[in-house]
Write an enzyme that holds these catalytic residues in place. Sequence first.
Site, PDB file in Angstrom:
ATOM      1  N   TRP A  12       0.826  -1.225   0.000  1.00 14.97           N
ATOM      2  CA  TRP A  12       0.000   0.000   0.000  1.00 14.97           C
ATOM      3  C   TRP A  12       0.850   1.261   0.000  1.00 14.97           C
ATOM      4  CZ3 TRP A  12      -4.318  -1.061   4.218  1.00 14.97           C
ATOM      5  CH2 TRP A  12      -5.056  -2.197   3.835  1.00 14.97           C
ATOM      6  N   GLU A 105      12.101   2.416  -3.246  1.00 14.69           N
ATOM      7  CA  GLU A 105      11.827   3.758  -2.718  1.00 14.69           C
ATOM      8  C   GLU A 105      12.608   4.008  -1.423  1.00 14.69           C
ATOM      9  OE1 GLU A 105       7.578   3.328  -2.827  1.00 14.69           O
ATOM     10  OE2 GLU A 105       7.668   3.319  -5.014  1.00 14.69           O
ATOM     11  N   GLU A 175      11.826  -6.050  -8.813  1.00 11.76           N
ATOM     12  CA  GLU A 175      11.063  -4.891  -9.268  1.00 11.76           C
ATOM     13  C   GLU A 175      11.952  -3.941 -10.063  1.00 11.76           C
ATOM     14  OE1 GLU A 175       7.431  -4.235  -6.520  1.00 11.76           O
ATOM     15  OE2 GLU A 175       9.136  -3.222  -5.627  1.00 11.76           O
ATOM     16  N   SER A 221       3.887  -2.153 -11.897  1.00 12.23           N
ATOM     17  CA  SER A 221       2.694  -1.948 -12.729  1.00 12.23           C
ATOM     18  C   SER A 221       1.918  -3.232 -13.022  1.00 12.23           C
ATOM     19  CB  SER A 221       3.070  -1.235 -14.028  1.00 12.23           C
ATOM     20  OG  SER A 221       3.659   0.024 -13.746  1.00 12.23           O
ATOM     21  N   GLY A 242       1.646  -2.548  -6.222  1.00 10.58           N
ATOM     22  CA  GLY A 242       1.499  -1.251  -5.575  1.00 10.58           C
ATOM     23  C   GLY A 242       0.120  -0.667  -5.844  1.00 10.58           C
ATOM     24  N   GLY A 243       0.060   0.252  -6.792  1.00 10.60           N
ATOM     25  CA  GLY A 243      -1.173   0.997  -7.097  1.00 10.60           C
ATOM     26  C   GLY A 243      -2.428   0.134  -7.185  1.00 10.60           C
TER      27      GLY A 243
END
Length: 260
Positions: A12, A105, A175, A221, A242-243
């Site tokens: 998340w 990140e 990733e 993605s 993720g998204g």
Amino acid sequence: MSKRIPMMAGNWKMNMDHVQATQLVQKLDWTLKDGKHDFGVVEVVVLPPFTDLRTVQTMVEGDKLDIRYGAQDISVYDDGAYTGEISGPMLSKLGCSYVVIGHSERREYHQESDELLNKKVEAAYRNGLTPILCCGEGLEIRKAGHQVAHTVAQIEADLKGIPAEQAASIVIAYEPIWAIGTGEVATPEDAQEVCAAIRAKLAELYSAELADGVRILYGGSVKSDNVVGIMAKEDVDGALVGGASLKAEEFAKICMFTTA
Ligand code: PGA
């Protein structure tokens, strides 16, 4: 032949407060149950922000949900004067099964080095948590064709000194940074190339048997309309999403990819 159980893990990131987390987990659970999802066939994991973990724990334990959960980071220390940090003992007390370590990140915005990540992997195992160890190359490295060398070097450094008994349970997430949040998904062949190389590195560092049992996820993605092609590749055992994990229906579809 290995019996690796595919895993779909929803990262998340810094989204969803604890009230939104309740709604998302409830809706995800209903949607999966509605679709008769078999949690033994595809494991479902959510990775909320720290502030949501107690809420998720209460729901999962109270309602006996089959969804597993984990944190997005861990301190290298177990306690002490480390303002702002969250420790392994705190996460295990919250019932976490997993902890994400070395997301790109964190590597980029928090300058997390492989040396530090190696300590985080140790901290996770010391506290009964399974690392979801992230790796992957940026665009420049991909353009130069060095994605395999770069990524396996990260894994080797992050697992330095980790004994086989522990490493056997690790989950690795490949990733490619250029595919994260960009809508630009790596082709199934791109994913397979690096995931196979990671497995070969694990065989070299430990044993072929250990490497055969480790789950390697692809992330970047992933959506319900591209997951099937990625999962068809033999060395890809799931996805770090993720998204698309912020929408219950979309993430449920990804988890139920075998019935798509
Ligand atoms: P994305 O993120 O699915 O939004 O690309 C993946 C990740 O960073 O784990």
